[in-house]
Design a protein around this motif. Structure first.
Motif, mmCIF file in Angstrom:
data_model
loop_
_atom_site.group_PDB
_atom_site.id
_atom_site.type_symbol
_atom_site.label_atom_id
_atom_site.label_comp_id
_atom_site.label_asym_id
_atom_site.label_seq_id
_atom_site.Cartn_x
_atom_site.Cartn_y
_atom_site.Cartn_z
ATOM 1 N N VAL A 143 22.634 64.524 -73.860
ATOM 2 C CA VAL A 143 24.118 65.146 -73.924
ATOM 3 C C VAL A 143 24.543 64.656 -75.225
ATOM 4 N N LYS A 144 25.288 65.298 -75.931
ATOM 5 C CA LYS A 144 25.854 64.985 -77.170
ATOM 6 C C LYS A 144 26.890 64.065 -76.746
ATOM 7 N N ILE A 145 27.175 62.907 -77.473
ATOM 8 C CA ILE A 145 28.237 62.017 -77.167
ATOM 9 C C ILE A 145 29.324 62.125 -78.603
ATOM 10 N N ALA A 152 39.319 55.045 -83.101
ATOM 11 C CA ALA A 152 38.093 55.476 -83.557
ATOM 12 C C ALA A 152 37.603 54.424 -84.873
ATOM 13 N N TRP A 153 38.354 53.924 -85.442
ATOM 14 C CA TRP A 153 37.888 53.239 -86.637
ATOM 15 C C TRP A 153 37.186 51.928 -86.082
ATOM 16 N N TRP A 157 33.122 48.614 -86.835
ATOM 17 C CA TRP A 157 32.754 47.419 -86.540
ATOM 18 C C TRP A 157 31.795 47.251 -85.469
ATOM 19 N N GLU A 158 31.437 48.261 -84.711
ATOM 20 C CA GLU A 158 30.196 47.827 -83.759
ATOM 21 C C GLU A 158 28.956 48.852 -83.978
ATOM 22 N N PRO A 159 28.288 49.129 -85.183
ATOM 23 C CA PRO A 159 27.359 49.777 -85.531
ATOM 24 C C PRO A 159 26.436 49.938 -84.533
ATOM 25 N N VAL A 162 26.959 51.928 -81.501
ATOM 26 C CA VAL A 162 26.747 53.551 -81.941
ATOM 27 C C VAL A 162 25.286 53.763 -81.742
ATOM 28 N N ASP A 163 24.477 53.085 -82.211
ATOM 29 C CA ASP A 163 23.052 53.364 -81.815
ATOM 30 C C ASP A 163 22.451 53.208 -80.491
ATOM 31 N N ARG A 164 22.891 52.082 -79.897
ATOM 32 C CA ARG A 164 22.484 51.907 -78.523
ATOM 33 C C ARG A 164 23.195 52.801 -77.583
#
Length: 527
Positions: A143-145, A152-153, A157-159, A162-164
């Motif tokens: 599913v696209k998230i 949103a900014w 700070w939590e890249p 984003v991957d996890r």
């Protein structure tokens, strides 16, 4: 309904109506203190009413706008309560999530986190959502998230998260228009940028902003977008000021009333600038708006303002007696006894006012700012307008004397009914790339004194506000009891801080970027 293509949601701190008292939502920005987490959540974030499909009766206004935009474009998209996500695991194609403060980097969450070194409830609740079985199953299905909203900014700070969590798209800014094309591309498995920022030249026009189709939390309805004052610390001022026509405002109010929502929150960065061409209020437009709303008096119990500027309060009252005239409409026609509003003090220093927010005082001079603030508080007190005010510590270039000027101003406000909350500078707006504040505040004796004065001011007035204005109905007795218990606890702890810590406090650096360190918090006895 079990085959929704697009599910829109958030965590429990967002999908709630805060007991129909929107300011209780600020409790979710703190960690649970002196109370178990479930009681803390009861105070600020009760579960909302939902239908058999898991659609909440009330939902955040921004999510309602996205829902309406997608439905208008022909998509099967609905806001779903987080407890009902499992119903759609096998059918949903896109999961959209919005939030005001995903990771507690915004104010006032960051203040609580920095001072206590405890994660605020909103951050914990959001992480719980993203780690939930339902979201995990959606992620596993491919599913696209999509994430967006005012915070949103914070994903920048939590890249690693984003991957996890497999975030496919982060969209910042007013997404009412842009979300439609991006959604179609995602459904077509086309490539989209990981991060999309809707700039000032790309914001939707009034006609491109959809009307909500279902109720917003506590009847919140926007009357303007953007702000002309240009404060450097604020992201809203990066977008142009637009006024929503009264007929569109009334249509959205009617939608809320039709579902039994009897409260109205007029949302604007400055309600008193409705219909204005710049920073000078348009009294006819403001009065007309309130008179039209007053015609709905049988369908509503109360209303409040999201924000008003202190300069506009003073100017409009001096020149037009606008505060008197508007409050008369609200109190006589709608029948309520007070009006709640958020206001920004920001600083008591004329020097910082001139550097950071010169137009905040307009049409007055920055040097007049402290006097304007006090006069505005006096006007509000006289007209039973109860402000929740904020001021900011840690501005770039701030000097100890600037903070002392703020302390002096706070002392001048002690006789005016209000809640005053300190905030720590967050790099946003034109100062987005600046250092300081939550990325490295040199917490000083002056900062501690400003917080101390604000605390006792708020404690002094909070019980009066609860008993006589905000939570005075019998139905709110349990909430009053819990809040009074917390206030008693807080008074004991702050008194201890005053006696044992403040006399030996030395300047030290605080930063959200180093919260994993083992250093004790500034006010460790609050833990």
């Amino acid at each position: 309904m079990n085959t929704i293509d697009i599910v829109i949601t958030s965590d429990r701190t967002m999908i709630t109506n805060h007991h129909s008292k929107e300011f209780l939502g600020f409790v979710a920005t703190a960690p649970p203190i002196a109370l178990p987490e479930f009681l803390w959540m009861y105070i600020c974030c009760p579960k909302p009413k939902v239908d058999e499909f898991g659609r909440p009766l009330e939902a955040p206004y921004g999510l309602r706008k996205i829902e309406a935009a997608l439905q208008n474009a022909g998509f099967s998209a609905y806001i779903i309560d987080p407890d009902y996500l499992e119903k759609y695991v096998n059918s949903v194609k896109i999961l959209m999530i919005g939030h005001h403060d995903y990771f507690a980097f915004g104010p006032p969450s960051s203040e609580w986190w920095l001072l206590t070194k405890k994660e605020p409830i909103n951050r914990r609740s959001f992480i719980k959502l993203m780690e939930s079985k339902a979201v995990g199953a959606m992620r596993k299905r491919g599913v696209k998230i999509v994430v967006g909203g005012p915070a949103a900014w914070q994903w920048l700070w939590e890249p690693e998260l984003v991957d996890r969590w497999g975030i496919d798209l982060i969209i910042e800014g007013e997404a009412d228009k842009a979300i439609v094309d991006l959604t179609q591309k995602l459904l077509n498995n086309e490539t989209v940028p990981k991060y999309v920022s809707v700039g000032a030249k790309e914001v939707p026009s009034i006609d491109e902003i959809p009307l909500i189709k279902a109720p917003s939390v506590n009847g919140l309805i926007e009357i303007t977008r953007g702000c002309p004052r240009g404060c450097k610390f604020c992201s809203v001022t990066l977008r142009p000021l637009r006024h929503i026509p009264i007929d569109r405002i009334i249509k959205e109010i009617d939608i809320n009333i039709s579902y039994g929502i009897k409260h109205i929150v007029l949302h604007s960065e400055d309600v008193l600038l409705y219909g204005a061409s710049g920073i000078e209020p348009n009294p006819d437009a403001v009065l007309k708006l309130h008179l039209e709303i007053a015609k709905k008096a049988r369908g509503i119990d109360s209303m409040s303002w999201a924000h008003a500027s202190l300069a506009a309060i003073v100017y409009s009252q001096r020149k037009y007696k606008l505060i008197t005239n508007v409050s008369n409409i609200i109190y006589s026609d709608i029948g309520q006894k007070y009006l709640g509003v958020e206001v920004g003090i920001e600083t008591g220093s004329p020097r910082m006012t001139k550097i950071i927010m010169p137009a905040k005082a307009a049409p007055f001079k920055p040097e007049e700012w402290p006097n304007i603030v006090e006069e505005a508080f006096a006007i509000m007190h006289e007209h039973r307008i109860v402000p929740a005010a904020t001021f900011i510590l840690g501005f770039p270039g701030e000097e100890p004397d600037d903070v002392l000027k703020t302390v002096e101003l706070l002392d001048r406000l002690k006789n005016y009914r209000s809640i005053i909350v300190p905030m720590i500078f967050v790099p946003m707006g034109a100062l987005k790339s600046s250092e300081g504040g939550i990325t490295g505040l040199k917490f000083s004796v002056e900062h501690a004194e400003a917080m101390r004065v604000a605390f006792w001011h708020t404690i002094k007035w909070a019980e009066d506000i609860m008993n006589n204005f905000y939570l005075n109905k019998r139905i709110y007795a349990p909430l009053r009891l819990l809040l009074k218990a917390f206030m008693w606890y807080a008074k004991q702890k702050v008194s201890k801080v005053e006696k044992t810590m403040l006399p030996r406090l030395e300047t030290r650096e605080l930063s959200l970027l180093s919260l994993e360190s083992k250093d004790t918090s500034v006010f460790s006895c609050m833990e």
